[in-house]
Structure formats: structure tokens, C-alpha cells
Design an enzyme around this catalytic site. Structure first.
Site, PDB file in Angstrom:
ATOM      1  N   ILE A   1       0.827  -1.203   0.000  1.00  0.00           N
ATOM      2  CA  ILE A   1       0.000   0.000   0.000  1.00  0.00           C
ATOM      3  C   ILE A   1       0.863   1.256   0.000  1.00  0.00           C
ATOM      4  CG2 ILE A   1      -1.976  -1.112   1.094  1.00  0.00           C
ATOM      5  CD1 ILE A   1      -1.049   0.347   3.718  1.00  0.00           C
ATOM      6  N   CYS A   2       0.227   2.333  -0.411  1.00  0.00           N
ATOM      7  CA  CYS A   2       0.843   3.649  -0.506  1.00  0.00           C
ATOM      8  C   CYS A   2       1.380   4.100   0.863  1.00  0.00           C
ATOM      9  CB  CYS A   2      -0.236   4.617  -0.976  1.00  0.00           C
ATOM     10  SG  CYS A   2       0.365   6.194  -1.500  1.00  0.00           S
ATOM     11  N   PRO A   3       2.539   4.614   1.019  1.00  0.00           N
ATOM     12  CA  PRO A   3       3.589   4.913   0.039  1.00  0.00           C
ATOM     13  C   PRO A   3       4.739   3.900   0.104  1.00  0.00           C
ATOM     14  CG  PRO A   3       4.081   6.114   2.039  1.00  0.00           C
ATOM     15  CD  PRO A   3       2.933   5.177   2.349  1.00  0.00           C
TER      16      PRO A   3
ATOM     17  N   ARG B   1       0.716  13.719   3.062  1.00  0.00           N
ATOM     18  CA  ARG B   1       1.798  12.936   3.662  1.00  0.00           C
ATOM     19  C   ARG B   1       3.113  13.135   2.907  1.00  0.00           C
ATOM     20  NH1 ARG B   1       0.734   7.397   2.000  1.00  0.00           N
ATOM     21  NH2 ARG B   1       1.705   8.323   0.185  1.00  0.00           N
TER      22      ARG B   1
END
Lengths: 82, 348
Positions: A17-19, B31
Site C-alpha cells: 500500500i501507498c507509500p 503525507r
């Protein structure tokens, strides 16, 4: 394909999953010696688009971005070394 | 059932399509400012907000829509926003991010959606509901006439003047900055067809922002026609759909229809681009994204909305609730991202 790129190390971040694909690639590249080639297997579209740019920004050299099938991509990057 | 709720179909399909093509995720946008020093998605979010700010003010003046800021309950907005911000880092995506990745076939996003629905319902109508009532009740502030607070009515400035003013200042700052910026050598542009650029490649930030903003504006108009005076949102659509299925009540409205079509729209976009595929992370990560979804569900239900309700739709209406809630979403996101990504990367 004219020439096969031989990677020194492979990083499989498919399904991540991101990041994490981006972060793990940058961390791995930081630990590799100059000239070593990293192969990244990635299936997350945003990371496929961003990893090459971020690697270049950090001084590494992107050799090739290859579409395998569906969202799967293979990215070859030459580490700049410490 | 009002047939106008089906206006949610084209809006949802377009929204899902644009989210997937533009990779429009606010978790990444906020983020990655601190994790990767990457500003592309942030610019898309900012521009989409500004375009909508001007359009909402103009449409309000024309009487097409009514600016409808959410109630300002500062305690619930702050806590809800902060928990939501932490949740989206844990889940690896915000409400719009996990929704478009659901459509793409990412199972991690699906488990986040499950958590968001489960704890969201527990908070809107179940065990956690008393906390919502208490915290909102204790911290609600409105104008003397009961109107919900916006930056404009708090300072007594006409709404349209402030909205146009903020957008105007942003435009001037942007123009000056781009004039000052050194001419960067133009990269050799690959020659690609328009078809490829729309359907096969990820969109640039400007295109993403403009398309999302247009969809946001049309959404407000369509939703108003169907009796709901608000623009794009996400979480409420999940909750009303599942609540209807669980309790057998018909709560399906414009938002539910729009949301289901958003998932479908992003699937269509991903399918055309060859990016649709069921793919799952390790079981441990699935539990992590589920837990992140739970936090997002709690935060959104407490604070009165997710990042789309507040940041994409509320901030352009200058709603004080959305500005505070949005700031705390970013604060929560940065807090966890610092400990999870920034510090470990620095210590290498």
C-alpha cells in the site's frame, strides 16, 4: 529486446500500500553501492509514476521502466552509492 | 424515491474515473510533502479548492445552489479530523483514495472501506454515538441567529467578496511565482495521442484539478436538485447504503447512488488503462488497512465528514468547521507519517 538489464538486487513491492513502494525503493537504493542495479517490481500506478522521478531527484539513474502485464511494472534503477 | 437521485450516476462515474486517472488521494497529497518532498497532488487539491470556491460563490449569488457550511463543533472537528488523519496513513489512503483503489481491485483498500463502514456506523448510530452527541453538544458554536459559521460571516464580510478575494490573491501569488521561476528546460515531450493521455496515462495535476472541480460543481447542482444541499462527499454514501441494507430502511439518496457509481467509474478507468487487477498485500497489511479504515470511520463520523466533505467541498464554502477539521486531518496525517516514515528514513 536488444539488451537484457541484469539486476544486482530485486525488490518486490507488488500489492503493497501507498507509500511503501516508494519508501522501500528509496531506502533500498540508499543502501546499495554505486553502479549496482535495482529491479523494482511494482503494481501500484501512483508509485509507477513517481518512483522514477524521485529516484532521479535523489541522484540515482533510472535505466528502464517496463510494463509487464496489467498494472505490473518493472523498474530498473542504477544506485548512485554512498 | 426522488428520481433526481439518479443524477448521481453520471456524477459518480465521472468522479471515480477522475479519481483513478488523477490518482487523487489526499493522504498522498499531504503525507508526501514531508515524506517524499513531493507536491504534485497537493497542487491538484489546492487548485480544485480554489476553482470551486469561485464557482460556489457565483452559483450561490445566482440562486442555483445555497452555500451550506457544516455545523462548527470545534471539539468534534479537531478530534475527528486528527483521528481521521492518523487513520488515512494507517490505511494507506484517504476516503477518496481507498474508494478509487477499491475500484482498481486493491484488496487492501477494500478492507479499509470495511473498517470505515463498520466503525462509521458504530459512531453514527451505535455504541460510540453518545460520545459524538456529548462532544458536539459541548463544543458547538453558531452565530446568534443559528447560522453555521463561515470565514465570511464570522468577520462580517459578504461571502462572494471573500471567496473571490482569496481566489484572486492566490492567482496573483501563483502568477508572480511562475514569472519568477526560472525557465526550466522543457523536457522532450513524448508525442502521444489525446486518447492515450486521457485513458491510458495518469493525468497531470492541472487536468486532475480542473476535472475534479467541474465534477464538484456539477455535483453540488445535481445534489441540490435531488433535495440535498451539498456537494461531493464519500463516507455518508457508504453508511447510508449499508444502513439501508442492514436495517431494511430506504435511506438511499443521491449520495449513495453517486458513491456506488464512483467505485464503478474508477473500475472502468482502471480497466481501460489496463490497471485493474485484484491484488492483495500480506495478511498483516490487510489487518492494518482495516484498522486504518476503522479510525477513518470514527473520525469522519465524529467530525461530520471525511476529507472530501470537509477539504474538497467544505473549504471552498469557507466553512469554519471544514477549515478546522481539514487542518486537523493534515495534522494527524503528518504526526503519524513523521514517526512511521520520516524519522526511520532519516536514521538510515
Amino acid at each position: 529486446m536488444a539488451e537484457e538489464t541484469k539486476p544486482d538486487e530485486t525488490l518486490d513491492v507488488r500489492g503493497e500500500i501507498c507509500p511503501n513502494p516508494d519508501v522501500k525503493t528509496m531506502v533500498k537504493l540508499k543502501k546499495m553501492a554505486q553502479g549496482q542495479i535495482l529491479e523494482v517490481l511494482v503494481d501500484y500506478p501512483l508509485s509507477v509514476e513517481r518512483i522514477p522521478g524521485n529516484a532521479e531527484k535523489n541522484g540515482h539513474k533510472v535505466l528502464k521502466v517496463e510494463k509487464v502485464d496489467g498494472p505490473n511494472h518493472r523498474i530498473y534503477i542504477e544506485a548512485k552509492g554512498g | 424515491m426522488d428520481p433526481l437521485i439518479f443524477l448521481g450516476i453520471p456524477i459518480g462515474l465521472a468522479f471515480g474515473f477522475a479519481l483513478q486517472r488523477g490518482r487523487f488521494c489526499m493522504n498522498s497529497a499531504f503525507r508526501d510533502i514531508i515524506v517524499l518532498k513531493e507536491y504534485t497532488l497537493l497542487k491538484a487539491v489546492g487548485l480544485a479548492i480554489l476553482i470551486q470556491m469561485v464557482a460556489f460563490a457565483a452559483l450561490d449569488m445566482a440562486g442555483v445552489i445555497t452555500i451550506s457550511p457544516n455545523t462548527f463543533f470545534w471539539g468534534a472537528n479537531m478530534l475527528g479530523g486528527f483521528v481521521f488523519g492518523i487513520g488515512m496513513v494507517v490505511a494507506g489512503g484517504c476516503a477518496s483514495g481507498v474508494t478509487y483503489r477499491f475500484g482498481e481491485g486493491m484488496v487492501g483498500a477494500m478492507s479499509a472501506v470495511l473498517g470505515l463502514i463498520l466503525v462509521g456506523l458504530m459512531t453514527t448510530m451505535g455504541a460510540f454515538h453518545p460520545l459524538v452527541v456529548a462532544l458536539r453538544g459541548a463544543t458547538t458554536v453558531t452565530l446568534a441567529d443559528g447560522a453555521n459559521l463561515t470565514l465570511a460571516n464570522v468577520f462580517g464580510i459578504p461571502h462572494y467578496m471573500l471567496a473571490f478575494g482569496i481566489a484572486g490573491v492566490a492567482l496573483i501569488v501563483w502568477a508572480i511565482r511562475s514569472m519568477r521561476a526560472k525557465e526550466s528546460p522543457k523536457k522532450e515531450q513524448e508525442k502521444v495521442s489525446l486518447n492515450t493521455r486521457i485513458f491510458k496515462k495518469g493525468w497531470g495535476w492541472q487536468a486532475t484539478a480542473i476535472v475534479i472541480a467541474i465534477i464538484g460543481i456539477l455535483a453540488f447542482v445535481a445534489s441540490t436538485a435531488a433535495g440535498r444541499s451539498y456537494g461531493l462527499a464519500i463516507c455518508g454514501g457508504y453508511w447510508t447504503t449499508i444502513q439501508s441494507l442492514l436495517l431494511g430502511q430506504n435511506l438511499i439518496g443521491w449520495l449513495s447512488v453517486m458513491l456506488l457509481c464512483t467505485i464503478l467509474g474508477s473500475f472502468i478507468a482502471a480497466k481501460i488503462a489496463g490497471e485493474a487487477k485484484l491484488r492483495a498485500p500480506a495478511p498483516k497489511v490487510l489487518i492494518q488497512t482495516f484498522f486504518g479504515g476503522c479510525l477513518m470511520g470514527f473520525g469522519a463520523a465524529l467530525g461530520g465528514g471525511c476529507n472530501i466533505t470537509h477539504i474538497l467541498t467544505g473549504v471552498p464554502q469557507l466553512a469554519l468547521s471544514s477549515i478546522i477539521n481539514g487542518a486537523f486531518i493534515i495534522f494527524g496525517c503528518w504526526t503519524l507519517a513523521y514517526f512511521w516514515f520520516v524519522r526511520p528514513m532519516r536514521n538510515l
